[in-house]
Design a protein around this motif. Structure first.
Motif, PDB file in Angstrom:
ATOM      1  N   SER A 135      -6.664 -29.447   9.695  1.00 50.57           N
ATOM      2  CA  SER A 135      -7.855 -29.639  10.525  1.00 50.57           C
ATOM      3  C   SER A 135      -8.363 -31.072  10.437  1.00 50.57           C
ATOM      4  O   SER A 135      -8.777 -31.664  11.448  1.00 50.57           O
ATOM      5  N   MET A 136      -8.347 -31.657   9.236  1.00 45.65           N
ATOM      6  CA  MET A 136      -8.763 -33.052   9.071  1.00 45.65           C
ATOM      7  C   MET A 136      -7.841 -33.978   9.874  1.00 45.65           C
ATOM      8  O   MET A 136      -8.296 -34.919  10.527  1.00 45.65           O
ATOM      9  N   VAL A 137      -6.539 -33.692   9.808  1.00 43.07           N
ATOM     10  CA  VAL A 137      -5.567 -34.483  10.571  1.00 43.07           C
ATOM     11  C   VAL A 137      -5.842 -34.335  12.064  1.00 43.07           C
ATOM     12  O   VAL A 137      -5.849 -35.317  12.821  1.00 43.07           O
ATOM     13  N   GLY A 138      -6.084 -33.097  12.497  1.00 43.41           N
ATOM     14  CA  GLY A 138      -6.338 -32.848  13.918  1.00 43.41           C
ATOM     15  C   GLY A 138      -7.555 -33.588  14.437  1.00 43.41           C
ATOM     16  O   GLY A 138      -7.556 -34.098  15.567  1.00 43.41           O
ATOM     17  N   LYS A 139      -8.598 -33.656  13.620  1.00 43.26           N
ATOM     18  CA  LYS A 139      -9.807 -34.381  14.045  1.00 43.26           C
ATOM     19  C   LYS A 139      -9.513 -35.859  14.270  1.00 43.26           C
ATOM     20  O   LYS A 139      -9.999 -36.455  15.246  1.00 43.26           O
ATOM     21  N   LEU A 140      -8.725 -36.456  13.390  1.00 44.34           N
ATOM     22  CA  LEU A 140      -8.384 -37.870  13.552  1.00 44.34           C
ATOM     23  C   LEU A 140      -7.454 -38.078  14.745  1.00 44.34           C
ATOM     24  O   LEU A 140      -7.577 -39.076  15.466  1.00 44.34           O
ATOM     25  N   VAL A 141      -6.525 -37.148  14.945  1.00 42.31           N
ATOM     26  CA  VAL A 141      -5.614 -37.248  16.089  1.00 42.31           C
ATOM     27  C   VAL A 141      -6.405 -37.254  17.391  1.00 42.31           C
ATOM     28  O   VAL A 141      -6.149 -38.052  18.294  1.00 42.31           O
ATOM     29  N   LYS A 142      -7.376 -36.349  17.486  1.00 43.75           N
ATOM     30  CA  LYS A 142      -8.166 -36.257  18.716  1.00 43.75           C
ATOM     31  C   LYS A 142      -9.151 -37.411  18.866  1.00 43.75           C
ATOM     32  O   LYS A 142      -9.294 -37.988  19.947  1.00 43.75           O
ATOM     33  N   SER A 143      -9.851 -37.756  17.781  1.00 43.37           N
ATOM     34  CA  SER A 143     -10.874 -38.799  17.887  1.00 43.37           C
ATOM     35  C   SER A 143     -10.278 -40.175  18.147  1.00 43.37           C
ATOM     36  O   SER A 143     -10.886 -41.010  18.821  1.00 43.37           O
ATOM     37  N   LYS A 144      -9.064 -40.411  17.620  1.00 41.81           N
ATOM     38  CA  LYS A 144      -8.423 -41.712  17.783  1.00 41.81           C
ATOM     39  C   LYS A 144      -7.351 -41.719  18.867  1.00 41.81           C
ATOM     40  O   LYS A 144      -6.743 -42.756  19.123  1.00 41.81           O
ATOM     41  N   GLY A 145      -7.125 -40.566  19.488  1.00 43.68           N
ATOM     42  CA  GLY A 145      -6.103 -40.491  20.540  1.00 43.68           C
ATOM     43  C   GLY A 145      -4.722 -40.823  20.022  1.00 43.68           C
ATOM     44  O   GLY A 145      -3.952 -41.511  20.692  1.00 43.68           O
ATOM     45  N   LEU A 146      -4.368 -40.334  18.824  1.00 38.51           N
ATOM     46  CA  LEU A 146      -3.084 -40.693  18.220  1.00 38.51           C
ATOM     47  C   LEU A 146      -1.919 -40.001  18.913  1.00 38.51           C
ATOM     48  O   LEU A 146      -1.991 -38.820  19.241  1.00 38.51           O
ATOM     49  N   ASN A 147      -0.845 -40.751  19.109  1.00 41.08           N
ATOM     50  CA  ASN A 147       0.405 -40.157  19.560  1.00 41.08           C
ATOM     51  C   ASN A 147       1.278 -39.918  18.338  1.00 41.08           C
ATOM     52  O   ASN A 147       0.816 -39.969  17.208  1.00 41.08           O
ATOM     53  N   MET A 148       2.579 -39.648  18.550  1.00 43.75           N
ATOM     54  CA  MET A 148       3.450 -39.346  17.423  1.00 43.75           C
ATOM     55  C   MET A 148       3.551 -40.514  16.443  1.00 43.75           C
ATOM     56  O   MET A 148       3.505 -40.330  15.224  1.00 43.75           O
ATOM     57  N   GLU A 149       3.697 -41.720  16.982  1.00 40.76           N
ATOM     58  CA  GLU A 149       3.787 -42.893  16.116  1.00 40.76           C
ATOM     59  C   GLU A 149       2.496 -43.091  15.328  1.00 40.76           C
ATOM     60  O   GLU A 149       2.520 -43.459  14.154  1.00 40.76           O
ATOM     61  N   GLY A 150       1.362 -42.840  15.993  1.00 39.03           N
ATOM     62  CA  GLY A 150       0.082 -42.960  15.311  1.00 39.03           C
ATOM     63  C   GLY A 150      -0.078 -41.940  14.197  1.00 39.03           C
ATOM     64  O   GLY A 150      -0.621 -42.248  13.129  1.00 39.03           O
ATOM     65  N   LEU A 151       0.405 -40.714  14.444  1.00 38.09           N
ATOM     66  CA  LEU A 151       0.349 -39.680  13.417  1.00 38.09           C
ATOM     67  C   LEU A 151       1.232 -40.060  12.232  1.00 38.09           C
ATOM     68  O   LEU A 151       0.840 -39.883  11.064  1.00 38.09           O
ATOM     69  N   ALA A 152       2.424 -40.580  12.512  1.00 36.10           N
ATOM     70  CA  ALA A 152       3.320 -41.007  11.432  1.00 36.10           C
ATOM     71  C   ALA A 152       2.659 -42.098  10.585  1.00 36.10           C
ATOM     72  O   ALA A 152       2.729 -42.075   9.356  1.00 36.10           O
ATOM     73  N   ALA A 153       1.997 -43.047  11.256  1.00 30.58           N
ATOM     74  CA  ALA A 153       1.324 -44.121  10.535  1.00 30.58           C
ATOM     75  C   ALA A 153       0.181 -43.573   9.678  1.00 30.58           C
ATOM     76  O   ALA A 153      -0.044 -44.029   8.554  1.00 30.58           O
ATOM     77  N   LEU A 154      -0.551 -42.580  10.223  1.00 30.21           N
ATOM     78  CA  LEU A 154      -1.634 -41.950   9.467  1.00 30.21           C
ATOM     79  C   LEU A 154      -1.100 -41.295   8.197  1.00 30.21           C
ATOM     80  O   LEU A 154      -1.676 -41.449   7.109  1.00 30.21           O
TER      81      LEU A 154
END
Length: 407
Positions: A135-154
């Motif tokens: 859920s914490m990851v999901g909030k950052l994905v949505k708030s920052k508009g992360l794509n796959m590369e952004g998620l990998a970097a996170l």
């Protein structure tokens, strides 16, 4: 500085949530926070391991987006309710099965040994930590508009935060000798080292047979598309009101006000164009200030549950091939999406197969395979309401993104 997901999760629980968790699991005084931190760090290590493949990273992104639908606003109330705890652990079990696969139970045993808990306690602990972390990851994905590369970097950014929190033996269960080795697997972009490794270990694509008849095939598809358009026009003009049988269309123009379940406005992970593909893509490439997250819809049609494009796909595919030939410094990512119907794993597989089907057309036309990535995203990042047929049709789509571009 990278977001600290462990700190975010602990802060979200608060002291009241940690106390309630300790009581629910029968932990001693002051042991709830270190126990939860160990469980959460283990989940993050598992996610980092799963990020070692594009399909795994796509599945993580899908889970992260869906996790934001969970109501975890009052952790203490959840941990104090037997029914809510059961429901949360059911969700957590599904997350763990996806993240750790067959190592799920072994990971629980490692945590049990490290914390001095029995198997029931450690199993409950990690099943609770998993959905909270996701859920914490999901909030950052949505708030920052992360794509796959952004998620990998996170996830890569969590390495420093989880290093001292992992239980002994966990990395061995994940098949890694060290946390650094685990992090090196994460898919962010193809580095020269990765490209060299792939060149030595991946058999070359045979282009001779398919390449000889690819262009005649594309020309034929173009003719069929033109005939199909003419047939549509004649059907409209004759005033019969009949309905034409058409193949499943997975790409439509995005509505101006897409919604998700419950009427919540859907915010795509990146801007999506609805203009003419070739014209829009060429204009984008010529703009020095282009948005690296922008996505371009391909007008692609597939047969139901099929992965090879139909005749209507020819014009945009031909345009993309031509643009790639004219710009040898251009590398792209082709992402496939499905609607939310059916099994998530099957959707992931189908979306990846469709993306690879489009990639095959480019590669076998002479485009270097290292210039084109194909990624299946399953039902992640819907652009319309999955509760309507029109919305589902819009969510079944293929998009093109620029991976890198050197003019």
């Amino acid at each position: 500085m990278a977001d600290n997901l462990l700190e975010m999760a602990v802060r979200h629980l608060g002291q009241s949530g940690l106390d309630a968790l300790g009581n629910a699991l029968g932990l001693g005084d002051g042991k709830a926070e270190p126990a939860f931190t160990t469980g959460a760090a283990s989940v993050l290590a598992g996610m980092l391991n799963k990020a070692g493949s594009e399909s795994g990273l796509g599945a993580l992104l899908n889970m992260a987006v869906k996790s934001t639908d969970m109501d975890l606003s009052s952790p203490a109330d959840i941990f104090s309710s037997a029914d809510k705890m059961t429901s949360l652990q059911e969700v957590g079990g599904n997350v763990l099965d996806s993240v750790f696969g067959t190592s799920h139970n072994a990971v629980g045993d490692v945590i049990s040994s490290a914390l001095g808990l029995d198997r029931t306690q450690s199993g409950s602990l990690i099943r609770i930590a998993a959905p909270i972390v996701m859920s914490m990851v999901g909030k950052l994905v949505k708030s920052k508009g992360l794509n796959m590369e952004g998620l990998a970097a996170l996830l890569l950014g969590q390495k420093a935060h989880i290093r001292d929190q992992l239980p002994s033996g966990l990395l061995k269960e994940l098949g890694a000798g060290s946390l650094d080795e685990l992090a090196e697997r994460a898919v962010v972009e193809t580095s020269p080292r990765q490209a060299a490794h792939a060149a030595h270990n991946t058999p070359p694509v045979k282009k001779s047979g398919f390449g000889k008849w690819l262009w005649p095939l594309l020309i034929a598809l173009g003719v069929l598309w033109a005939l199909n358009m003419c047939a549509k026009k004649e059907k409209v003009d004759d005033g019969t009101g009949g309905v034409m049988q058409q193949d499943e269309v997975i790409v439509e123009e995005t509505p101006t006000d897409p919604t998700l379940n419950g009427g919540t406005t859907a915010v795509p992970a990146a801007p999506v164009t609805t203009e003419n593909f070739e014209q829009s893509f060429r204009t984008y490439l010529s703009d020095a200030n282009r948005d690296p997250r922008r996505e371009f819809l391909l007008n692609i049609e597939f047969p139901t549950d099929g992965s090879m494009p139909n005749s209507a796909s020819a014009p945009d595919v031909q345009a993309l091939i031509k643009i790639m030939q004219e710009n040898p410094g251009l590398k792209i990512i082709i992402e496939g999406y499905t609607d939310s119907d059916g099994d998530a794993a099957a959707n992931q597989t189908l979306s990846e197969a469709r993306a690879k089907g489009v990639r095959a057309l480019l590669v076998n036309s002479g485009i270097d395979e290292e210039r084109v990535k194909a990624v299946g995203m399953g039902s992640a990042n819907p652009v319309a309401d999955n509760n309507t047929e029109e919305g589902k049709q819009m969510n079944r789509r293929i998009v093109v993104k620029v991976d890198s571009f050197t003019e």
